[in-house]
Design a protein around this motif. Structure first.
Motif, mmCIF file in Angstrom:
data_model
loop_
_atom_site.group_PDB
_atom_site.id
_atom_site.type_symbol
_atom_site.label_atom_id
_atom_site.label_comp_id
_atom_site.label_asym_id
_atom_site.label_seq_id
_atom_site.Cartn_x
_atom_site.Cartn_y
_atom_site.Cartn_z
ATOM 1 N N LEU A 191 1.436 3.900 -3.174
ATOM 2 C CA LEU A 191 1.100 5.626 -3.207
ATOM 3 C C LEU A 191 1.993 6.319 -2.869
ATOM 4 C CD1 LEU A 191 -1.629 7.022 -0.960
ATOM 5 C CD2 LEU A 191 -0.616 6.947 1.044
ATOM 6 N N CYS A 192 2.556 5.686 -2.063
ATOM 7 C CA CYS A 192 4.082 6.878 -2.342
ATOM 8 C C CYS A 192 4.724 7.304 -3.553
ATOM 9 C CB CYS A 192 5.050 6.278 -0.545
ATOM 10 S SG CYS A 192 4.067 6.283 0.532
ATOM 11 N N SER A 193 4.817 6.386 -4.185
ATOM 12 C CA SER A 193 4.907 6.352 -5.713
ATOM 13 C C SER A 193 4.026 6.867 -6.803
ATOM 14 C CB SER A 193 5.373 4.884 -6.128
ATOM 15 O OG SER A 193 4.978 3.824 -6.234
ATOM 16 N N ASP A 194 2.980 7.659 -6.264
ATOM 17 C CA ASP A 194 1.918 7.858 -7.107
ATOM 18 C C ASP A 194 1.375 6.276 -8.106
ATOM 19 O OD1 ASP A 194 0.808 9.904 -5.762
ATOM 20 O OD2 ASP A 194 2.946 10.829 -7.041
ATOM 21 N N TYR A 250 1.102 -1.128 -0.028
ATOM 22 C CA TYR A 250 0.124 0.096 0.368
ATOM 23 C C TYR A 250 0.632 1.253 0.174
ATOM 24 C CZ TYR A 250 -4.353 3.471 1.139
ATOM 25 O OH TYR A 250 -4.810 4.643 1.502
ATOM 26 N N ARG A 251 1.847 0.897 0.857
ATOM 27 C CA ARG A 251 2.637 2.300 0.836
ATOM 28 C C ARG A 251 3.492 3.018 -0.114
ATOM 29 N NH1 ARG A 251 8.044 4.176 2.970
ATOM 30 N NH2 ARG A 251 7.550 5.633 4.216
#
Lengths: 328, 328
Positions: free
Chosen positions: B120-123, B116-117
């Motif tokens: 999310l954090c790499s778009d 998930y991270r």
């Protein structure tokens, strides 16, 4: 009397799930309409934050430090932890010489997508100001400071909580049936659904005097700042915006919802027995339509009640419905 | 017969919320124990994935392409979208010449915190393989390919879904009471809680022949790979690990849970009426203790049922309890 069937979820022409609960619409004199058992004892949780904020205003603490409607809306709210919330609470606290460590609500990741992403992707931890109850706690700290009380303001016998309990019992018209520790570590006092609705009716038709002035001021603060009571995409904010200040609604954990409707002198309180938030949001939406505050065609009614339920490909899989007899 | 009270949440010595529902423990001959109404019609949702996987095995499709226990566990699972899940499903699909676009489950963000991270954090956007049902859909695609059927394998009249319906009605011993579109766009057939429990009893005591062999093989795949049936921190995985292969449990959306208990020849099915997952997880945990598969002292029992509920500061705020009469 047992819980009444309030909201149903249907799929493929069959009822898949149901939410039962207890609902009371009250005026100053008592129950006007009810579903389920008005005498059911519940924990209002965050739905009673406007009651917990009464001592902050009535004591003169709010005026002594110049709190405005935005501060009071935050004190009555359960915010998303967006920057717009966190920055305001931080400024409020620092203005009084308090720091994050003075809070006693604990920290949790914010619901706000941007702030959540910022913290997660920068490996940062949330602060206590991110806690959805940090506005309420800033109000507690403001009162604590005003009355020169000790730092442990969430303890049951602390002057702040004693004042909260007194106000709670006065506006509900009941002696608290008990108390529990809330998610934010503050005591949460128990009352009947009828008592909570009666308290909201009091906010809807404030009497003269200090109590009534505080009730009117807290209602107006919440009605003027729906975004500070919850946040973007949240039911409280969406519903209050759609009602354009005509009514205030506030949710509490475990599926409690209240409403204050001044134009009709009514208060509403509901508890979905299973604690399911979607059921409480759908039920309060149905009640706002029932009371003429929302049109059945309003997009917000589709969002929380009548709109189709869609799956990951956007296909319609089912719908929510009011159970027969609720609210009509 | 109405729903029975199964699980309660207590705070400050008062009952705050309750979960009602219907539970059946069945053997091959029928109901052994029941709470609520065994005849309640429900959608099993993902709890019946091992039934939906029967045609994959019985048709010879699984053997034709050399599917092993890990593939079958994924076909019966609702995974977290961790890399360990996504990589296996991707390898399965590419090995058969399929791509993500051949799936019909839709995409959603994974539950797995690391993946998930990462997204999310790499778009990055999730793919259909991230969908918790992608293993089931890989199984559908494998069968579709084996029988040379068309690409729209989730349509009700597609040979894959016709085979699934046939197997579902045979093992439940019922004509489907209806069908609905599931979150993953596959048809989900309705049956009674009793019928679903009877089907699980069939997996617990497989008869001889092709059906029995498939049931045994799917049970053994799930029991051997609890991590592929759900994922780290999930109830299905935690409970199966604690039971060390003695039983299989599988959840479904809207608070359905089933269990397969070969050593006692029993099948279990439950539906919490309000759709609340926490209630279904607590109820299946209580039933596994009731059937002697878990010790009441096992940490997993504390995690899903008996352990204290704590708030953001770690203070104990309440507890879950089995309602009087459930399961003892």
């Amino acid at each position: 009397m047992t819980a009444a069937r309030l909201i149903e979820l249907w799929r493929g022409g069959l009822r898949e799930s149901s939410h039962l609960g207890h609902v009371v619409i009250s005026d100053a004199d008592g129950v006007v309409e009810a579903w389920g058992n008005p005498g059911t004892v519940i924990f209002p949780r965050s739905s009673c934050k406007m009651i917990q904020a009464l001592p902050l205003v009535e004591s003169g603490a709010a005026d002594a430090v110049g709190l405005g409607p935005e501060h009071l809306a935050l004190a009555c709210g359960s915010h998303n932890g967006a920057r717009s919330h966190v920055d305001r609470v931080e400024a409020w606290l620092s203005g009084l010489g308090f720091e994050d460590e003075d809070l006693r609500c604990g920290a949790h990741m914010p619901r706000d997508p941007q702030e959540y992403r910022r913290l997660l992707c920068s490996d940062a931890s949330p602060c206590q100001v991110h806690n959805n109850c940090s506005g309420k706690h800033a109000g507690f700290l403001t009162l604590k400071r005003h009355i020169n009380a000790g730092p442990e303001y969430v303890e049951l016998d602390h002057p702040v909580q004693r004042a909260v309990r007194r106000a709670f019992e006065e506006v509900t018209g009941e002696t608290a049936a008990g108390w529990g520790l809330d998610g934010c570590s503050a005591p949460n006092f128990a009352c009947t659904v009828e008592g909570l609705a009666r308290a909201m009716a009091g906010f809807a038709r404030p009497r003269s005097g200090k109590r009534g002035a505080a009730q009117r001021r807290l209602f107006e603060a919440m009605a003027a700042h729906p975004d500070l009571v919850a946040g973007e995409g949240r039911a409280c904010t969406d519903l209050m915006r759609a009602m354009r200040g005509r009514a205030v609604v506030k949710t509490g954990a475990e599926a409690v919802f209240v409403a204050i409707v001044p134009e009709r002198g009514l208060g509403v309180a509901l508890k979905v027995s299973d604690g399911g938030t979607r059921g409480a949001e759908a039920a309060i939406t149905a009640l706002m339509v029932h009371l003429g505050l929302l049109s059945a065609e309003d997009p917000v009614v589709a969002k929380y009640l009548t709109g189709p339920i869609r799956n990951w490909r956007g296909f319609e899989t089912g719908e929510m419905r009011c159970a027969s007899g609720f609210p009509n």
